[in-house]
Design a protein around this motif. Sequence first.
Motif, PDB file in Angstrom:
ATOM      1  N   ARG A 237      17.341 -25.828  31.838  1.00 14.52           N
ATOM      2  CA  ARG A 237      16.640 -24.278  31.079  1.00 14.52           C
ATOM      3  C   ARG A 237      15.944 -25.104  29.740  1.00 14.52           C
ATOM      4  NH1 ARG A 237      20.623 -19.587  28.911  1.00 14.52           N
ATOM      5  NH2 ARG A 237      19.131 -18.297  27.973  1.00 14.52           N
ATOM      6  N   LEU A 238      14.605 -24.648  29.600  1.00 12.94           N
ATOM      7  CA  LEU A 238      13.886 -25.065  28.253  1.00 12.94           C
ATOM      8  C   LEU A 238      13.647 -23.827  27.721  1.00 12.94           C
ATOM      9  CD1 LEU A 238      11.567 -27.742  30.016  1.00 12.94           C
ATOM     10  CD2 LEU A 238      13.581 -28.038  28.813  1.00 12.94           C
ATOM     11  N   ARG A 239      13.951 -24.157  26.379  1.00  9.25           N
ATOM     12  CA  ARG A 239      13.586 -23.080  25.467  1.00  9.25           C
ATOM     13  C   ARG A 239      12.455 -23.532  24.491  1.00  9.25           C
ATOM     14  NH1 ARG A 239      18.221 -19.022  24.193  1.00  9.25           N
ATOM     15  NH2 ARG A 239      20.146 -19.956  25.113  1.00  9.25           N
ATOM     16  N   ILE A 240      11.244 -22.996  24.976  1.00  5.25           N
ATOM     17  CA  ILE A 240      10.101 -23.688  24.076  1.00  5.25           C
ATOM     18  C   ILE A 240       9.559 -22.820  22.904  1.00  5.25           C
ATOM     19  CG2 ILE A 240       7.689 -24.813  24.650  1.00  5.25           C
ATOM     20  CD1 ILE A 240       8.598 -24.749  27.520  1.00  5.25           C
ATOM     21  N   LEU A 241       9.283 -23.331  22.031  1.00  2.00           N
ATOM     22  CA  LEU A 241       8.963 -22.699  20.553  1.00  2.00           C
ATOM     23  C   LEU A 241       7.612 -23.305  20.315  1.00  2.00           C
ATOM     24  CD1 LEU A 241       8.909 -21.053  17.818  1.00  2.00           C
ATOM     25  CD2 LEU A 241      10.225 -22.721  16.949  1.00  2.00           C
ATOM     26  N   ASN A 242       6.358 -22.452  20.268  1.00  2.00           N
ATOM     27  CA  ASN A 242       5.225 -22.889  19.371  1.00  2.00           C
ATOM     28  C   ASN A 242       5.655 -22.754  17.741  1.00  2.00           C
ATOM     29  OD1 ASN A 242       2.766 -23.530  18.354  1.00  2.00           O
ATOM     30  ND2 ASN A 242       1.884 -22.636  19.764  1.00  2.00           N
ATOM     31  N   GLY A 243       5.850 -24.183  17.400  1.00  3.11           N
ATOM     32  CA  GLY A 243       6.156 -23.925  15.944  1.00  3.11           C
ATOM     33  C   GLY A 243       4.955 -24.635  15.080  1.00  3.11           C
ATOM     34  N   SER A 244       3.719 -24.559  15.627  1.00  5.75           N
ATOM     35  CA  SER A 244       2.450 -25.223  15.211  1.00  5.75           C
ATOM     36  C   SER A 244       1.815 -24.121  14.180  1.00  5.75           C
ATOM     37  CB  SER A 244       1.609 -25.651  16.191  1.00  5.75           C
ATOM     38  OG  SER A 244       2.000 -26.933  16.741  1.00  5.75           O
ATOM     39  N   ASN A 245       1.172 -24.742  13.077  1.00  6.98           N
ATOM     40  CA  ASN A 245       0.398 -23.757  12.335  1.00  6.98           C
ATOM     41  C   ASN A 245      -0.539 -22.896  12.955  1.00  6.98           C
ATOM     42  OD1 ASN A 245       1.996 -25.249  10.470  1.00  6.98           O
ATOM     43  ND2 ASN A 245       0.331 -25.211   8.935  1.00  6.98           N
ATOM     44  N   ALA A 246      -1.358 -23.566  14.118  1.00  4.74           N
ATOM     45  CA  ALA A 246      -2.570 -23.034  14.549  1.00  4.74           C
ATOM     46  C   ALA A 246      -2.630 -23.420  16.030  1.00  4.74           C
ATOM     47  CB  ALA A 246      -3.830 -23.392  13.598  1.00  4.74           C
ATOM     48  N   TYR A 445       8.440  -4.662   5.808  1.00  2.00           N
ATOM     49  CA  TYR A 445       8.331  -5.713   6.836  1.00  2.00           C
ATOM     50  C   TYR A 445       6.784  -5.763   6.965  1.00  2.00           C
ATOM     51  CZ  TYR A 445      12.720  -3.736   8.858  1.00  2.00           C
ATOM     52  OH  TYR A 445      14.116  -3.584   8.886  1.00  2.00           O
ATOM     53  N   MET A 446       6.418  -7.077   7.702  1.00  2.00           N
ATOM     54  CA  MET A 446       5.071  -7.658   7.742  1.00  2.00           C
ATOM     55  C   MET A 446       4.600  -7.392   9.246  1.00  2.00           C
ATOM     56  SD  MET A 446       4.656  -8.664   4.708  1.00  2.00           S
ATOM     57  CE  MET A 446       6.050  -7.766   3.753  1.00  2.00           C
ATOM     58  N   TYR A 447       3.316  -7.239   9.224  1.00  2.00           N
ATOM     59  CA  TYR A 447       2.654  -7.588  10.567  1.00  2.00           C
ATOM     60  C   TYR A 447       1.324  -8.507  10.127  1.00  2.00           C
ATOM     61  CZ  TYR A 447      -0.380  -3.716   8.917  1.00  2.00           C
ATOM     62  OH  TYR A 447      -1.128  -2.745   8.173  1.00  2.00           O
ATOM     63  N   HIS A 448       0.966  -9.408  11.093  1.00  4.90           N
ATOM     64  CA  HIS A 448       0.122 -10.334  10.545  1.00  4.90           C
ATOM     65  C   HIS A 448      -0.367 -11.277  11.686  1.00  4.90           C
ATOM     66  CE1 HIS A 448       3.278 -13.587  10.253  1.00  4.90           C
ATOM     67  NE2 HIS A 448       4.217 -12.698   9.917  1.00  4.90           N
ATOM     68  N   CYS A 449      -1.479 -11.992  11.328  1.00  3.52           N
ATOM     69  CA  CYS A 449      -1.830 -13.304  12.442  1.00  3.52           C
ATOM     70  C   CYS A 449      -0.659 -14.331  12.063  1.00  3.52           C
ATOM     71  CB  CYS A 449      -3.333 -13.651  12.044  1.00  3.52           C
ATOM     72  SG  CYS A 449      -3.718 -15.055  12.969  1.00  3.52           S
ATOM     73  N   HIS A 450      -0.349 -15.128  13.149  1.00 11.81           N
ATOM     74  CA  HIS A 450       0.536 -16.014  13.175  1.00 11.81           C
ATOM     75  C   HIS A 450      -0.088 -17.410  12.804  1.00 11.81           C
ATOM     76  CE1 HIS A 450       4.674 -17.986  12.921  1.00 11.81           C
ATOM     77  NE2 HIS A 450       5.028 -16.796  12.676  1.00 11.81           N
ATOM     78  N   ILE A 451      -1.395 -17.462  12.990  1.00  8.51           N
ATOM     79  CA  ILE A 451      -1.732 -18.516  12.712  1.00  8.51           C
ATOM     80  C   ILE A 451      -1.901 -18.636  11.003  1.00  8.51           C
ATOM     81  CG2 ILE A 451      -4.348 -19.786  12.411  1.00  8.51           C
ATOM     82  CD1 ILE A 451      -4.889 -18.507  14.983  1.00  8.51           C
ATOM     83  N   LEU A 452      -1.085 -19.675  10.702  1.00  7.01           N
ATOM     84  CA  LEU A 452      -0.507 -19.622   9.131  1.00  7.01           C
ATOM     85  C   LEU A 452      -1.570 -19.626   8.207  1.00  7.01           C
ATOM     86  CD1 LEU A 452       2.858 -21.710   9.681  1.00  7.01           C
ATOM     87  CD2 LEU A 452       2.448 -19.176   9.983  1.00  7.01           C
ATOM     88  N   ARG A 453      -2.667 -20.482   8.370  1.00 10.61           N
ATOM     89  CA  ARG A 453      -3.609 -20.305   7.267  1.00 10.61           C
ATOM     90  C   ARG A 453      -4.277 -18.853   7.389  1.00 10.61           C
ATOM     91  NH1 ARG A 453      -9.497 -23.292   6.591  1.00 10.61           N
ATOM     92  NH2 ARG A 453      -9.514 -23.375   4.567  1.00 10.61           N
ATOM     93  N   HIS A 454      -4.409 -18.307   8.348  1.00  8.78           N
ATOM     94  CA  HIS A 454      -4.892 -16.931   8.089  1.00  8.78           C
ATOM     95  C   HIS A 454      -4.046 -15.908   7.628  1.00  8.78           C
ATOM     96  CE1 HIS A 454      -7.521 -17.476  12.126  1.00  8.78           C
ATOM     97  NE2 HIS A 454      -7.972 -18.318  11.112  1.00  8.78           N
ATOM     98  N   GLU A 455      -2.692 -15.862   7.890  1.00  9.16           N
ATOM     99  CA  GLU A 455      -1.641 -15.184   7.307  1.00  9.16           C
ATOM    100  C   GLU A 455      -1.735 -15.486   5.645  1.00  9.16           C
ATOM    101  OE1 GLU A 455       3.156 -15.749   6.678  1.00  9.16           O
ATOM    102  OE2 GLU A 455       2.123 -16.024   8.955  1.00  9.16           O
ATOM    103  N   ASP A 456      -1.947 -16.679   5.145  1.00 12.17           N
ATOM    104  CA  ASP A 456      -1.917 -17.133   3.699  1.00 12.17           C
ATOM    105  C   ASP A 456      -3.100 -16.522   3.057  1.00 12.17           C
ATOM    106  OD1 ASP A 456       0.489 -18.345   3.749  1.00 12.17           O
ATOM    107  OD2 ASP A 456      -0.262 -20.355   4.234  1.00 12.17           O
TER     108      ASP A 456
END
Length: 485
Positions: A237-246, A445-456
Amino acid sequence: MKRRTLFALTGLAVLAGCGSPGAGSKGNTGLSFANRLTVPPLLAPTVTADGTKQFALTMRKGRTAILPGKPTATWGFNGAFLGPTVRAARGDRISMRVRNQLGEPSTVHWHGMRLPAAMDGGPHQVVAPGATWTPHWTIDQPAATSWYHPHLHGSTAMHVYRGLAGLFLIDDAETAALGLPSTYGVDDVPLILQDKVLDADGGLKEDPEPTWGLIGDQILVNGVHDPFFEVTTTSVRLRILNGSNARMYNVEFADRRRFAVIGTDAGLLAAPVSVDRVQLSPGERVEIVVEFAPREQVVLRSVGGDHGIDEGDHQLLKFIAAEQLRPGRPVPQRLATTPRVEAPADATQRRFRLSGSDEINGREMDMSRIDEVVPAGATEIWHVQNTVYAHNFHIHEVAFRILDIDGRQPPAYLQGPKDTVFVPEKSTVRLAVRFGHHTDPTTPYMYHCHILRHEDKGMMGQFVIVEPGTEASVPRTLSNHHQHG
């Protein structure tokens, strides 16, 4: 020319150069798989007299040799890079002690967690240098793979990129009874995917010039470059997270073997879905079960696409199976029994327009403005329209179901419970969103783009959950930001 207009034009120019796999983009397909995959350690809690599980996390600076013999400055929780895995079960009372030893402010957001807004760790719950933040809550949601990371407005991208991220696994009795692979680090393996830009000395480069911010040509798995994993069981079982910025990943095995998707962001699917590729935008998670035979070797990879943020072909990780493998049980054909998110016929409809890289509905984020007021326990339909290049969308506190993408049903493996969704360029995604019961008219609470530069840059909004019937009386301006430390 206005800054955001110039930025949008730059983004279109970048998109024009990003076509099919390998079209003028960098890949990373020449790995030797020389380094054993590190599995993040499980964080042991202290259990108090009343049964509360206390977990301690310290944000700190360190040095990590991402490339052998070439240490670089990194950040981590309880160590130099990334963080331990927090694990708890439904019904557990949780207390966190988050200490900041970075020398500058940060926050810790529990991504995917259903909890009171004051405990969420968003941009209002700032932890000052030297301070300790102690959020607490009772876990009340189905088993899932969630994670934690900073959420300081304006600095989230750099704090995550430097290494502040870790997994938060939630268990429940129903999932435990399914007989899925569950020995952590052996047949239940977390994979945190992140891309980095490294200089000639192996140092982390922080130069977010492209529209989406940092998109690196070196991929790390659990912080390890060029990794391999030794397989000892027939089922993993693989639990895969995309932890990248973009960066977005189109994940498959090099031999195109099929595997079973059993869960997405917010929990298990009702039944497994057989696929040979999954797509993960930043912040998304997927749980899969894959079968191996003795002595075989196969590479997990990401193949390039045409969305700009998924450029290039990249090898991720090599699986090397032992001569003898311990047999596993087949994946059950029935998984979660939690009813899927259904919106009533008269559901409130809200519309969100993503434009450029810093606006939702024509406005940049304002820490003092409440954008939406939602009654507790509501299920609503949210329309998320993307007018430009690739974005995605994350909503704090909720679980949602993707109803359609430009009028078409999503792939079967994306029809389970989620909290983050990819919104392709010039498309509209409709979501059935189920909100929780923690009410607080003054803490959003927040809602946002999770492309982190966009969020910032401001592609984020705020909502509060309130007692039903009180929505009209809730102030739309915050008098304070609930900062801690």
